[in-house]
Design a protein around this motif. Structure first.
Motif, PDB file in Angstrom:
ATOM      1  N   LEU A  32       0.856  -1.187   0.000  1.00 58.10           N
ATOM      2  CA  LEU A  32       0.000   0.000   0.000  1.00 58.10           C
ATOM      3  C   LEU A  32       0.890   1.234   0.000  1.00 58.10           C
ATOM      4  CD1 LEU A  32      -3.291   0.705   1.751  1.00 58.10           C
ATOM      5  CD2 LEU A  32      -1.431   2.350   2.059  1.00 58.10           C
ATOM      6  N   PHE A  33       0.530   2.191  -0.855  1.00 57.86           N
ATOM      7  CA  PHE A  33       1.334   3.398  -1.050  1.00 57.86           C
ATOM      8  C   PHE A  33       0.465   4.628  -0.810  1.00 57.86           C
ATOM      9  CE2 PHE A  33       4.659   1.044  -3.371  1.00 57.86           C
ATOM     10  CZ  PHE A  33       3.956  -0.056  -3.816  1.00 57.86           C
ATOM     11  N   TRP A  34       1.065   5.643  -0.219  1.00 50.90           N
ATOM     12  CA  TRP A  34       0.437   6.965  -0.112  1.00 50.90           C
ATOM     13  C   TRP A  34       1.275   7.959  -0.917  1.00 50.90           C
ATOM     14  CZ3 TRP A  34      -4.206   8.297   1.694  1.00 50.90           C
ATOM     15  CH2 TRP A  34      -4.843   7.476   2.614  1.00 50.90           C
ATOM     16  N   TYR A  35       0.585   8.686  -1.815  1.00 50.21           N
ATOM     17  CA  TYR A  35       1.229   9.708  -2.635  1.00 50.21           C
ATOM     18  C   TYR A  35       0.538  11.051  -2.408  1.00 50.21           C
ATOM     19  CZ  TYR A  35       3.324   6.040  -5.626  1.00 50.21           C
ATOM     20  OH  TYR A  35       4.042   4.974  -6.123  1.00 50.21           O
ATOM     21  N   ARG A  36       1.274  12.110  -2.745  1.00 51.21           N
ATOM     22  CA  ARG A  36       0.715  13.463  -2.759  1.00 51.21           C
ATOM     23  C   ARG A  36       1.001  14.077  -4.123  1.00 51.21           C
ATOM     24  NH1 ARG A  36       2.880  17.809   1.565  1.00 51.21           N
ATOM     25  NH2 ARG A  36       4.837  17.450   0.437  1.00 51.21           N
ATOM     26  N   GLN A  37       0.001  14.746  -4.702  1.00 50.61           N
ATOM     27  CA  GLN A  37       0.175  15.364  -6.019  1.00 50.61           C
ATOM     28  C   GLN A  37      -0.124  16.849  -5.951  1.00 50.61           C
ATOM     29  OE1 GLN A  37      -2.487  14.090  -9.249  1.00 50.61           O
ATOM     30  NE2 GLN A  37      -0.734  14.084 -10.650  1.00 50.61           N
ATOM     31  N   THR A  38       0.820  17.657  -6.394  1.00 47.10           N
ATOM     32  CA  THR A  38       0.634  19.101  -6.524  1.00 47.10           C
ATOM     33  C   THR A  38       1.142  19.528  -7.895  1.00 47.10           C
ATOM     34  OG1 THR A  38       2.827  19.608  -5.616  1.00 47.10           O
ATOM     35  CG2 THR A  38       1.002  19.472  -4.049  1.00 47.10           C
ATOM     36  N   MET A  40       3.173  21.942  -8.458  1.00 54.38           N
ATOM     37  CA  MET A  40       4.583  22.303  -8.403  1.00 54.38           C
ATOM     38  C   MET A  40       5.512  21.086  -8.356  1.00 54.38           C
ATOM     39  SD  MET A  40       5.066  25.493  -8.616  1.00 54.38           S
ATOM     40  CE  MET A  40       6.721  25.639  -7.953  1.00 54.38           C
ATOM     41  N   ARG A  41       5.120  20.081  -7.582  1.00 57.68           N
ATOM     42  CA  ARG A  41       6.036  18.969  -7.318  1.00 57.68           C
ATOM     43  C   ARG A  41       5.617  17.673  -7.990  1.00 57.68           C
ATOM     44  NH1 ARG A  41       9.365  20.263  -2.893  1.00 57.68           N
ATOM     45  NH2 ARG A  41       9.717  18.051  -2.493  1.00 57.68           N
ATOM     46  N   GLY A  42       4.454  17.664  -8.617  1.00 55.76           N
ATOM     47  CA  GLY A  42       3.999  16.445  -9.261  1.00 55.76           C
ATOM     48  C   GLY A  42       3.549  15.411  -8.240  1.00 55.76           C
ATOM     49  N   LEU A  43       3.705  14.144  -8.579  1.00 51.72           N
ATOM     50  CA  LEU A  43       3.270  13.028  -7.745  1.00 51.72           C
ATOM     51  C   LEU A  43       4.454  12.525  -6.935  1.00 51.72           C
ATOM     52  CD1 LEU A  43       0.604  11.413  -7.402  1.00 51.72           C
ATOM     53  CD2 LEU A  43       1.474   9.818  -9.104  1.00 51.72           C
ATOM     54  N   GLU A  44       4.328  12.605  -5.619  1.00 50.58           N
ATOM     55  CA  GLU A  44       5.428  12.222  -4.741  1.00 50.58           C
ATOM     56  C   GLU A  44       5.004  11.095  -3.809  1.00 50.58           C
ATOM     57  OE1 GLU A  44       7.663  16.073  -3.248  1.00 50.58           O
ATOM     58  OE2 GLU A  44       5.496  16.320  -3.045  1.00 50.58           O
ATOM     59  N   LEU A  45       5.872  10.114  -3.653  1.00 39.27           N
ATOM     60  CA  LEU A  45       5.610   9.022  -2.719  1.00 39.27           C
ATOM     61  C   LEU A  45       5.882   9.495  -1.298  1.00 39.27           C
ATOM     62  CD1 LEU A  45       4.980   5.996  -2.216  1.00 39.27           C
ATOM     63  CD2 LEU A  45       7.444   5.581  -2.424  1.00 39.27           C
ATOM     64  N   LEU A  46       4.902   9.318  -0.427  1.00 43.25           N
ATOM     65  CA  LEU A  46       5.074   9.705   0.969  1.00 43.25           C
ATOM     66  C   LEU A  46       5.576   8.529   1.805  1.00 43.25           C
ATOM     67  CD1 LEU A  46       1.795  11.772   1.482  1.00 43.25           C
ATOM     68  CD2 LEU A  46       4.078  12.619   0.910  1.00 43.25           C
ATOM     69  N   ILE A  47       4.912   7.401   1.696  1.00 48.31           N
ATOM     70  CA  ILE A  47       5.218   6.231   2.511  1.00 48.31           C
ATOM     71  C   ILE A  47       4.622   5.008   1.838  1.00 48.31           C
ATOM     72  CG2 ILE A  47       3.125   6.531   3.902  1.00 48.31           C
ATOM     73  CD1 ILE A  47       4.680   5.447   6.321  1.00 48.31           C
ATOM     74  N   TYR A  48       5.253   3.835   2.059  1.00 47.80           N
ATOM     75  CA  TYR A  48       4.594   2.623   1.608  1.00 47.80           C
ATOM     76  C   TYR A  48       4.755   1.505   2.628  1.00 47.80           C
ATOM     77  CZ  TYR A  48       8.857   0.325  -0.335  1.00 47.80           C
ATOM     78  OH  TYR A  48      10.079  -0.271  -0.520  1.00 47.80           O
ATOM     79  N   PHE A  49       3.774   0.616   2.605  1.00 50.69           N
ATOM     80  CA  PHE A  49       3.694  -0.511   3.515  1.00 50.69           C
ATOM     81  C   PHE A  49       3.782  -1.819   2.716  1.00 50.69           C
ATOM     82  CE2 PHE A  49       2.079   1.648   7.353  1.00 50.69           C
ATOM     83  CZ  PHE A  49       1.636   2.843   6.818  1.00 50.69           C
ATOM     84  N   ASN A  50       4.350  -2.828   3.358  1.00 48.48           N
ATOM     85  CA  ASN A  50       4.310  -4.181   2.830  1.00 48.48           C
ATOM     86  C   ASN A  50       3.804  -5.086   3.948  1.00 48.48           C
ATOM     87  OD1 ASN A  50       6.646  -6.806   2.039  1.00 48.48           O
ATOM     88  ND2 ASN A  50       4.669  -6.450   1.120  1.00 48.48           N
ATOM     89  N   ASN A  51       2.726  -5.795   3.672  1.00 45.63           N
ATOM     90  CA  ASN A  51       2.120  -6.638   4.715  1.00 45.63           C
ATOM     91  C   ASN A  51       1.891  -5.861   6.015  1.00 45.63           C
ATOM     92  OD1 ASN A  51       1.941  -9.035   3.141  1.00 45.63           O
ATOM     93  ND2 ASN A  51       4.132  -9.394   3.472  1.00 45.63           N
ATOM     94  N   ASN A  52       1.360  -4.658   5.855  1.00 42.65           N
ATOM     95  CA  ASN A  52       0.948  -3.784   6.962  1.00 42.65           C
ATOM     96  C   ASN A  52       2.115  -3.137   7.695  1.00 42.65           C
ATOM     97  OD1 ASN A  52      -1.431  -5.075   6.243  1.00 42.65           O
ATOM     98  ND2 ASN A  52      -1.497  -6.324   8.091  1.00 42.65           N
ATOM     99  N   VAL A  53       3.337  -3.388   7.291  1.00 47.37           N
ATOM    100  CA  VAL A  53       4.521  -2.837   7.956  1.00 47.37           C
ATOM    101  C   VAL A  53       5.071  -1.678   7.130  1.00 47.37           C
ATOM    102  CG1 VAL A  53       6.856  -3.317   8.748  1.00 47.37           C
ATOM    103  CG2 VAL A  53       5.075  -5.070   8.970  1.00 47.37           C
ATOM    104  N   PRO A  54       5.300  -0.518   7.761  1.00 41.67           N
ATOM    105  CA  PRO A  54       5.895   0.597   7.002  1.00 41.67           C
ATOM    106  C   PRO A  54       7.313   0.259   6.583  1.00 41.67           C
ATOM    107  CG  PRO A  54       5.777   1.128   9.348  1.00 41.67           C
ATOM    108  CD  PRO A  54       5.056  -0.163   9.177  1.00 41.67           C
ATOM    109  N   ILE A  55       7.589   0.399   5.278  1.00 40.59           N
ATOM    110  CA  ILE A  55       8.894   0.032   4.750  1.00 40.59           C
ATOM    111  C   ILE A  55       9.759   1.266   4.519  1.00 40.59           C
ATOM    112  CG2 ILE A  55      10.132  -1.099   2.864  1.00 40.59           C
ATOM    113  CD1 ILE A  55       8.472  -2.971   4.692  1.00 40.59           C
ATOM    114  N   ASP A  56       9.179   2.296   3.983  1.00 34.95           N
ATOM    115  CA  ASP A  56       9.935   3.498   3.657  1.00 34.95           C
ATOM    116  C   ASP A  56       9.053   4.708   3.867  1.00 34.95           C
ATOM    117  OD1 ASP A  56      12.163   4.379   0.894  1.00 34.95           O
ATOM    118  OD2 ASP A  56      11.349   5.621   2.502  1.00 34.95           O
ATOM    119  N   ASP A  57       9.395   5.526   4.837  1.00 37.65           N
ATOM    120  CA  ASP A  57       8.631   6.758   5.090  1.00 37.65           C
ATOM    121  C   ASP A  57       9.484   7.992   4.817  1.00 37.65           C
ATOM    122  OD1 ASP A  57       8.862   6.972   8.754  1.00 37.65           O
ATOM    123  OD2 ASP A  57      10.375   6.760   7.188  1.00 37.65           O
TER     124      ASP A  57
END
Lengths: 112, 110
Positions: A32-38, A40-57
């Motif tokens: 599961l991934f959370w992105y933000r789009q503006t 100015m900055r386009g689509l940016e990855l905020l954080i992603y989870f694998n099997n409910n565990v945050p992998i990269d924030d």
């Protein structure tokens, strides 16, 4: 099958208020991934989870942002306190085994 | 930080014309993806290219991955109003994070 579901679709709030965005991924997806789009900055990855565990924030802007995934079918992105510069469209996406990402319709956030 | 530059940023053409949009980077990517996003919706994956020099066709859309896997192009033949949207390229995927370009906003006028 239902796709990725996000709520609310639109949110207008005042600076300083807490905002909670919700996401239900596609059933059976383990990423599961959370992105933000503006503009100015386009689509940016905020954080992603694998099997409910945050992998990269590393994309989370600052401590005002937090994300949780208490189970395989639900995730939240919380902003507290919100600021006008947080105004953007926030997308949730899910995938199986890290392959094709399926995006939700997004939550359009406006912080006044 | 890996960056993807897309050009042009905006493109407005008449129905029936051909067009090409570009996605360039100084970094090598294991794969590159193209998405189309319509107003009020999330991006939808069109294609993934993996091999340098690879060409994929999807009806009137032709996607090419550069030999060095640093750049890609999307060519649309005989554009139609239904092709209108924001075209995004993204590098990475799989075990790598996706890095998105800012997109090309295409308008096809009837």
């Amino acid at each position: 099958d239902a796709g990725v579901i996000q709520s609310p679709r639109h949110e207008v709030t005042e600076m300083g208020q807490e905002v909670t965005l919700r996401c239900k991924p596609i059933s059976g997806h383990d990423y599961l991934f959370w992105y933000r789009q503006t503009m100015m900055r386009g689509l940016e990855l905020l954080i992603y989870f694998n099997n409910n565990v945050p992998i990269d924030d590393s994309g989370m802007p600052e401590d005002r942002f937090s994300a949780k995934m208490p189970n395989a079918s639900f995730s939240t992105l919380k902003i507290q306190p919100s600021e006008p510069r947080d105004s953007a469209v926030y997308f949730c996406a899910s995938s199986s085994l890290g392959e094709t990402q399926y995006f939700g319709p997004g939550t359009r956030l406006l912080v006044l | 930080t890996q960056l993807l530059e897309q050009s042009p940023q905006f493109l407005s053409i008449q129905e029936g014309e051909n067009l090409t949009v570009y996605c360039n980077s100084s970094s090598v990517f294991s794969s590159l993806q193209w998405y189309r996003q319509e107003p009020g919706e999330g991006p939808v994956l069109l294609v993934t290219v993996v091999t340098g020099g690879e060409v994929k066709k999807l009806k009137r859309l032709t996607f090419q991955f550069g030999d060095a896997r640093k750049d890609s192009s999307l060519h649309i033949t005989a554009a139609q109003p239904g092709d209108t949207g924001l075209y995004l390229c993204a590098g990475g995927g799989g075990s790598e994070k996706l890095v998105f370009g800012k997109g090309t906003k295409l308008t096809v006028n009837p």
